[in-house]
Design a protein around this motif. Structure first.
Motif, short mmCIF file in Angstrom:
data_model
loop_
_atom_site.label_atom_id
_atom_site.label_comp_id
_atom_site.label_asym_id
_atom_site.label_seq_id
_atom_site.Cartn_x
_atom_site.Cartn_y
_atom_site.Cartn_z
N ARG A 33 0.84 -1.20 0.00
CA ARG A 33 0.00 0.00 0.00
C ARG A 33 0.88 1.25 0.00
O ARG A 33 0.66 2.19 0.75
N TRP A 34 1.87 1.22 -0.86
CA TRP A 34 2.86 2.29 -0.87
C TRP A 34 2.27 3.67 -1.17
O TRP A 34 2.81 4.67 -0.69
N PRO A 35 1.20 3.81 -1.99
CA PRO A 35 0.70 5.18 -2.19
C PRO A 35 0.24 5.84 -0.89
O PRO A 35 0.57 7.01 -0.63
N LEU A 36 -0.52 5.10 -0.08
CA LEU A 36 -0.96 5.67 1.20
C LEU A 36 0.22 5.90 2.13
O LEU A 36 0.30 6.93 2.82
N VAL A 37 1.15 4.92 2.17
CA VAL A 37 2.32 5.07 3.03
C VAL A 37 3.16 6.26 2.59
O VAL A 37 3.61 7.07 3.41
N LEU A 38 3.37 6.39 1.28
CA LEU A 38 4.16 7.51 0.77
C LEU A 38 3.48 8.84 1.05
O LEU A 38 4.12 9.80 1.49
N GLY A 39 2.16 8.89 0.81
CA GLY A 39 1.45 10.13 1.09
C GLY A 39 1.49 10.51 2.55
O GLY A 39 1.77 11.68 2.89
N LYS A 102 -4.23 9.62 9.64
CA LYS A 102 -5.26 8.76 9.03
C LYS A 102 -4.64 7.80 8.04
O LYS A 102 -4.97 6.60 8.02
N ALA A 103 -3.73 8.30 7.21
CA ALA A 103 -3.13 7.43 6.20
C ALA A 103 -2.31 6.32 6.85
O ALA A 103 -2.49 5.13 6.55
N LEU A 104 -1.42 6.67 7.78
CA LEU A 104 -0.51 5.68 8.35
C LEU A 104 -1.21 4.73 9.32
O LEU A 104 -0.93 3.53 9.34
N ILE A 105 -2.13 5.25 10.12
CA ILE A 105 -2.84 4.38 11.06
C ILE A 105 -3.80 3.45 10.32
O ILE A 105 -3.92 2.27 10.65
N ASP A 106 -4.48 3.99 9.29
CA ASP A 106 -5.35 3.13 8.49
C ASP A 106 -4.57 2.02 7.80
O ASP A 106 -5.02 0.87 7.74
N VAL A 107 -3.40 2.36 7.30
CA VAL A 107 -2.56 1.34 6.65
C VAL A 107 -2.16 0.26 7.65
O VAL A 107 -2.15 -0.93 7.33
N SER A 108 -1.82 0.68 8.88
CA SER A 108 -1.43 -0.32 9.88
C SER A 108 -2.59 -1.25 10.22
O SER A 108 -2.40 -2.44 10.45
N ARG A 109 -3.81 -0.72 10.21
CA ARG A 109 -4.99 -1.58 10.44
C ARG A 109 -5.17 -2.56 9.29
O ARG A 109 -5.53 -3.73 9.50
N GLN A 110 -4.93 -2.09 8.08
CA GLN A 110 -5.05 -2.98 6.93
C GLN A 110 -3.96 -4.05 6.95
O GLN A 110 -4.21 -5.20 6.57
N VAL A 111 -2.77 -3.68 7.40
CA VAL A 111 -1.70 -4.67 7.54
C VAL A 111 -2.09 -5.72 8.58
O VAL A 111 -1.84 -6.92 8.42
N GLU A 112 -2.72 -5.27 9.67
CA GLU A 112 -3.18 -6.22 10.68
C GLU A 112 -4.17 -7.21 10.08
O GLU A 112 -4.07 -8.43 10.32
N GLN A 113 -5.12 -6.71 9.29
CA GLN A 113 -6.10 -7.60 8.67
C GLN A 113 -5.42 -8.57 7.71
O GLN A 113 -5.71 -9.77 7.71
N ASP A 146 -0.74 -10.88 19.63
CA ASP A 146 0.55 -10.70 18.96
C ASP A 146 0.41 -9.89 17.68
O ASP A 146 1.22 -9.01 17.40
N VAL A 147 -0.62 -10.18 16.89
CA VAL A 147 -0.82 -9.43 15.65
C VAL A 147 -1.13 -7.96 15.95
O VAL A 147 -0.65 -7.06 15.25
N GLU A 148 -1.89 -7.70 17.00
CA GLU A 148 -2.21 -6.30 17.35
C GLU A 148 -0.96 -5.54 17.78
O GLU A 148 -0.81 -4.35 17.47
N LEU A 149 -0.05 -6.21 18.48
CA LEU A 149 1.20 -5.55 18.88
C LEU A 149 2.04 -5.19 17.66
O LEU A 149 2.62 -4.10 17.59
N VAL A 150 2.11 -6.09 16.69
CA VAL A 150 2.87 -5.80 15.48
C VAL A 150 2.21 -4.64 14.73
O VAL A 150 2.90 -3.75 14.22
N ARG A 151 0.89 -4.63 14.66
CA ARG A 151 0.20 -3.53 14.00
C ARG A 151 0.48 -2.20 14.66
O ARG A 151 0.69 -1.18 14.00
N PHE A 152 0.54 -2.20 16.00
CA PHE A 152 0.78 -0.96 16.71
C PHE A 152 2.12 -0.36 16.32
O PHE A 152 2.26 0.87 16.20
N VAL A 153 3.11 -1.19 16.11
CA VAL A 153 4.43 -0.68 15.77
C VAL A 153 4.48 -0.18 14.33
O VAL A 153 5.09 0.85 14.03
N MET A 154 3.80 -0.89 13.41
CA MET A 154 3.91 -0.53 12.00
C MET A 154 3.39 0.87 11.71
O MET A 154 4.02 1.63 10.97
N GLY A 155 2.24 1.26 12.28
CA GLY A 155 1.71 2.60 12.02
C GLY A 155 2.35 3.68 12.87
O GLY A 155 2.97 4.62 12.35
#
Length: 605
Positions: A33-39, A102-113, A146-155
């Protein structure tokens, strides 16, 4: 010193692959999801630039008011202009902060899913032998906490880490341009904070891993206790189980207390350091103002920059404190993905279910003794194979190998002339409908359990299957017939009813093979006779493999194997085995005598 440098280099070499292993997969998911991450990432320096501009405007306005003198009109105009600039900058800061978060936290939620979806899909492809050793509670803990902890770090790490990387160097440069002494006083406190953090991080990692493992053990214990609540209550073991759970809770509490103390220590360290840095800036900066090195407005700028740098550092410290827990969680998740899945390759021809087993010797992974030794037989499509023998003789193991839940040695098992290892596991399992002695029923209606094997099963097929399994005789006594909810693992049904639901489910599946693993062990003789008659009528051209301790179930088999300790001790047809007078004949005689005594007892008044 040279030895210490080598040890530090070795530690870094160990840490880097571990970090890549823990966060490599989430990072790849993030990159999709590089466009959202980049933005979102590009908005972070915009937000930092706006924040750093505001103290400069305020400082200049303060100095302008101090030196305005008699030209009050010009000072008022300059103040009005500064205020409007501040309003515009505040709006730009709010917009950039909202959009980047919004962009980075939303992306981290999508990564969690995505990570949860990938983990579940991977688990469904793992071999059955892996689940023999896995613990359900631990799997649930890995897929949730465990997945939620990883998500917290990514965003947040991208957001707060990027903000800190932008604010710290730029703020340091701006402060150095105004006064070196005040900047050094500011930086010395932050340097001390990072040195102390470095000593705490290894301990944070160790206790984070211990905490995650402890909560996994608690989840497993609770799951087992609730799943086996009837056994717990039957043996009056509730107090003992509560005590055992209390001990595991105690271990989790101790690990979490250690972890909380370390995290609280890091939080206190960042707050205390921030206060000391502010004190140092006011002391050194005040001295510089008195001696004319800087202006009051510049000192105000220093305190503004310090306020801007303190919050990101505190957030970064909080994120770093969570990083060891996320690192341990990422390693636990990656352990699942590193487990080799079943092969998906292999031929998937149209099979008729002709079986040939030739000198099969099979040993469970990690076992010392083989479970099957030199087993051989041949079965044509539509024939029936009977398996009997004492408990642990290898009957269920042979069925599991034929289903390719475990891989046999090459050249020992053939289906329609194809080596079993050359066929895709899914193609092999699609051959057989299976009913076990201890069936698993879903917490749904009886009809839903029957339709699980054949999504398109019509009413006629359901009716024929329930009649063949003698399940129709129990439906009038159930509250809602086929629509009765059976509860978790079929708790509202008796053992015989559960077996008959499993048998009907297998009969609903339109497959060329049928496996019955001692499916009639919990039914009475009268119901057994009816089921055997129903199976004969519903069998058609299916290849049938039956294991049973009741030898009457095997009487019509085309071939019977008598197993003992994994070996075939007798083989032949029912009448041939009776004439030989061996183990099979002796077992038939004992069962016939027991049945005659039982019938005599029922006939007596």
């Amino acid at each position: 010193f040279a030895t210490g440098d080598r040890m530090a280099d070795a530690a870094r070499l160990r840490w880097f692959p571990s970090i890549v292993r823990a966060f490599g997969r989430p990072t790849r998911l993030l990159a999709r999801r590089w466009p959202l991450v980049l933005g979102g990432t590009l908005l972070v320096p915009v937000h930092a630039a706006v924040l750093l501009w505001m103290p400069s405007l305020l400082g200049q306005a303060l100095d302008g008011l101090q030196h305005a003198g008699a030209d009050r009109a010009a000072a008022t105009l300059a103040l009005h202009t500064t205020c409007w600039w501040l309003v515009g900058l505040a709006l730009a800061e709010a917009a950039s902060r909202y959009l980047s978060r919004k962009a980075l936290i939303d992306v981290s939620r999508q990564v969690e899913q995505d990570l949860k979806d990938a983990a579940i899909a991977h688990l469904q492809r793992l071999p059955v032998s892996w689940f023999d050793r896995a613990r359900t509670g631990d799997l649930v803990s890995r897929l949730t906490q465990d997945v939620e902890l990883v998500r917290f770090v990514m965003g947040p790490l991208l957001l707060h880490g990027g903000s800190t990387l932008c604010l710290l160097p730029a703020g340091a440069v701006l402060m150095l341009r105004m006064d070196v002494a005040v900047t050094l006083a500011c930086c010395s406190g932050f340097l001390l904070m990072f040195l102390l953090m470095r000593t705490l991080l290894p301990r944070l990692h160790r206790w984070s891993k211990a905490s995650q493992e402890a909560i996994g053990a608690i989840s497993q214990r609770v799951q087992e206790d609730f799943a086996g609540i009837r056994v717990v209550q039957q043996f009056a073991a509730a107090d003992r189980e509560r005590a055992a759970l209390a001990r595991q809770n105690r271990r989790y509490l101790l690990a979490n207390l250690r972890l909380s103390r370390l995290r609280s220590g890091m939080s206190s360290l960042t707050h205390t350091t921030s206060g000391l840095v502010l004190l140092a800036v006011l002391a050194v900066g005040g001295h510089q103002v008195i001696h004319g090195a800087i202006t009051v407005g510049q000192l105000f700028e220093f305190t503004g920059y310090l306020g801007l740098l303190t919050f990101p550092l505190e957030i970064l410290g909080w994120t770093i404190a969570t990083l060891p827990r996320a690192h341990a969680a990422g390693l636990r998740i990656e352990e699942l993905f590193e487990t080799e899945t079943e092969p998906t390759e292999g031929a998937a021809p149209r099979l008729r279910c002709a079986l040939r087993v030739q000198d099969l010797t099979f040993t469970y992974p990690g076992a010392l003794q083989p479970a099957l030794q030199n087993v051989s037989f041949q079965l044509e499509p539509g024939q029936k194979l009977g398996l009997c023998g004492p408990v642990g003789s290898g009957k269920s193991t042979l069925l599991a190998v034929l289903l390719r839940f475990y891989d046999p040695p090459r050249g020992t098992v053939f289906v329609d002339g194809h080596d079993l290892l050359d066929l895709a596991p899914a193609a092999v399992r699609a051959l057989f409908a299976v009913a076990h002695q201890e069936p698993f029923l879903f917490s749904a209606t009886i009809a839903a359990n029957l339709e699980f094997a054949a999504q398109a099963a019509d009413a006629a097929r359901l009716q024929a299957a329930t009649a063949a399994a003698a399940l129709d005789q129990d439906l009038p006594q159930l509250p809602q017939g086929l629509n009765t909810v059976v509860g978790e693992r079929g708790v509202v049904l008796s053992g015989g009813q559960k077996q008959r639901v499993a048998l009907a489910r297998a009969l609903c599946a339109d497959r060329p093979g049928l496996m019955l693993d001692d499916t009639l062990s919990a039914v009475d003789p009268r119901t057994e006779r009816r089921i055997l008659a129903g199976l004969s009528s519903q069998r058609g051209s299916r290849t049938v493999l039956v294991t049973s301790h009741r030898l009457s179930v095997l009487a019509d088999a085309d071939w019977i194997l008598v197993l003992d300790a994994g070996r075939v001790v007798e083989a032949g047809r029912h009448q041939d085995l009776l004439q030989r007078g061996g183990r099979y004949a002796a077992a038939v005689r004992r069962q016939s005598e027991a049945q005659a005594l039982e019938q005599a007892g029922e006939a007596s008044p």
